[in-house]
Motif scaffolding. Structure first.
Motif, PDB file in Angstrom:
ATOM      1  N   ILE A   5       0.876  -1.172   0.000  1.00 14.55           N
ATOM      2  CA  ILE A   5       0.000   0.000   0.000  1.00 14.55           C
ATOM      3  C   ILE A   5       0.914   1.223   0.000  1.00 14.55           C
ATOM      4  O   ILE A   5       1.812   1.325   0.835  1.00 14.55           O
ATOM      5  CB  ILE A   5      -0.925   0.000   1.232  1.00 14.55           C
ATOM      6  N   LYS A   6       0.713   2.114  -0.946  1.00 14.37           N
ATOM      7  CA  LYS A   6       1.582   3.294  -1.084  1.00 14.37           C
ATOM      8  C   LYS A   6       0.767   4.568  -0.938  1.00 14.37           C
ATOM      9  O   LYS A   6      -0.417   4.597  -1.241  1.00 14.37           O
ATOM     10  CB  LYS A   6       2.245   3.287  -2.461  1.00 14.37           C
ATOM     11  N   LYS A   7       1.440   5.610  -0.492  1.00 16.83           N
ATOM     12  CA  LYS A   7       0.819   6.929  -0.419  1.00 16.83           C
ATOM     13  C   LYS A   7       0.795   7.514  -1.824  1.00 16.83           C
ATOM     14  O   LYS A   7       1.798   7.548  -2.519  1.00 16.83           O
ATOM     15  CB  LYS A   7       1.610   7.840   0.524  1.00 16.83           C
ATOM     16  N   ILE A   8      -0.402   7.956  -2.237  1.00 18.61           N
ATOM     17  CA  ILE A   8      -0.577   8.560  -3.558  1.00 18.61           C
ATOM     18  C   ILE A   8      -1.306   9.874  -3.331  1.00 18.61           C
ATOM     19  O   ILE A   8      -2.516   9.887  -3.086  1.00 18.61           O
ATOM     20  CB  ILE A   8      -1.373   7.635  -4.498  1.00 18.61           C
ATOM     21  N   GLY A   9      -0.585  10.981  -3.341  1.00 18.95           N
ATOM     22  CA  GLY A   9      -1.182  12.273  -3.018  1.00 18.95           C
ATOM     23  C   GLY A   9      -1.636  12.262  -1.577  1.00 18.95           C
ATOM     24  O   GLY A   9      -0.884  11.911  -0.681  1.00 18.95           O
ATOM     25  N   ASN A  10      -2.902  12.621  -1.346  1.00 15.53           N
ATOM     26  CA  ASN A  10      -3.458  12.610   0.009  1.00 15.53           C
ATOM     27  C   ASN A  10      -4.144  11.288   0.340  1.00 15.53           C
ATOM     28  O   ASN A  10      -4.795  11.168   1.372  1.00 15.53           O
ATOM     29  CB  ASN A  10      -4.474  13.752   0.174  1.00 15.53           C
ATOM     30  N   SER A  11      -4.027  10.319  -0.546  1.00 16.15           N
ATOM     31  CA  SER A  11      -4.695   9.023  -0.371  1.00 16.15           C
ATOM     32  C   SER A  11      -3.661   7.919  -0.299  1.00 16.15           C
ATOM     33  O   SER A  11      -2.460   8.160  -0.305  1.00 16.15           O
ATOM     34  CB  SER A  11      -5.638   8.754  -1.548  1.00 16.15           C
ATOM     35  N   HIS A  12      -4.147   6.704  -0.245  1.00 18.96           N
ATOM     36  CA  HIS A  12      -3.301   5.518  -0.294  1.00 18.96           C
ATOM     37  C   HIS A  12      -3.869   4.589  -1.355  1.00 18.96           C
ATOM     38  O   HIS A  12      -5.074   4.583  -1.607  1.00 18.96           O
ATOM     39  CB  HIS A  12      -3.280   4.806   1.059  1.00 18.96           C
ATOM     40  N   GLY A  13      -3.024   3.800  -1.962  1.00 19.03           N
ATOM     41  CA  GLY A  13      -3.513   2.910  -3.001  1.00 19.03           C
ATOM     42  C   GLY A  13      -2.567   1.756  -3.241  1.00 19.03           C
ATOM     43  O   GLY A  13      -1.467   1.692  -2.691  1.00 19.03           O
ATOM     44  N   LEU A  14      -3.026   0.844  -4.058  1.00 17.89           N
ATOM     45  CA  LEU A  14      -2.234  -0.298  -4.468  1.00 17.89           C
ATOM     46  C   LEU A  14      -1.776  -0.069  -5.898  1.00 17.89           C
ATOM     47  O   LEU A  14      -2.570   0.338  -6.747  1.00 17.89           O
ATOM     48  CB  LEU A  14      -3.077  -1.577  -4.411  1.00 17.89           C
ATOM     49  N   ILE A  15      -0.539  -0.346  -6.156  1.00 19.03           N
ATOM     50  CA  ILE A  15      -0.029  -0.253  -7.520  1.00 19.03           C
ATOM     51  C   ILE A  15       0.123  -1.678  -8.029  1.00 19.03           C
ATOM     52  O   ILE A  15       0.875  -2.474  -7.462  1.00 19.03           O
ATOM     53  CB  ILE A  15       1.306   0.517  -7.571  1.00 19.03           C
ATOM     54  N   LEU A  16      -0.659  -2.007  -9.054  1.00 21.73           N
ATOM     55  CA  LEU A  16      -0.646  -3.356  -9.597  1.00 21.73           C
ATOM     56  C   LEU A  16       0.364  -3.447 -10.733  1.00 21.73           C
ATOM     57  O   LEU A  16       0.352  -2.609 -11.644  1.00 21.73           O
ATOM     58  CB  LEU A  16      -2.039  -3.728 -10.109  1.00 21.73           C
ATOM     59  N   PRO A  17       1.214  -4.446 -10.704  1.00 19.61           N
ATOM     60  CA  PRO A  17       2.179  -4.618 -11.785  1.00 19.61           C
ATOM     61  C   PRO A  17       1.476  -4.835 -13.128  1.00 19.61           C
ATOM     62  O   PRO A  17       0.380  -5.413 -13.188  1.00 19.61           O
ATOM     63  CB  PRO A  17       2.964  -5.869 -11.379  1.00 19.61           C
ATOM     64  N   LYS A  18       2.116  -4.371 -14.180  1.00 16.26           N
ATOM     65  CA  LYS A  18       1.562  -4.456 -15.531  1.00 16.26           C
ATOM     66  C   LYS A  18       1.185  -5.887 -15.899  1.00 16.26           C
ATOM     67  O   LYS A  18       0.111  -6.139 -16.453  1.00 16.26           O
ATOM     68  CB  LYS A  18       2.588  -3.905 -16.529  1.00 16.26           C
TER      69      LYS A  18
END
Length: 75
Positions: A5-18
């Protein structure tokens, strides 16, 4: 597959591999539905408005009959 889980701007999200996106046939911007599982995990499904309505009704029934369901589960 392990993802963070990563910080993305003011939110958090999952970055899914291509490669995972391709395998699961997911597209950028696609909406997903998350279902909490009894064991503490979760399941991610393609978003389906009918499924969401069904889950809302199920949540209402569970809330209304919580005591009865608990009693049945312990028998």
């Amino acid at each position: 597959m392990k993802i963070q889980i990563k910080k993305i701007g003011n939110s958090h999200g999952l970055i899914l591999p291509k490669e995972l996106m391709q395998r699961l046939d997911l597209k950028r911007g696609q909406e997903l539905h998350i279902v909490e599982l009894a064991g503490g995990g979760f399941q991610v499904l393609p978003y389906d408005p009918d499924f969401e309505k069904t889950m809302d009704v199920a949540d209402e029934i569970i809330d209304e009959y919580r005591d009865t369901l608990t009693a049945l589960a312990t028998k």
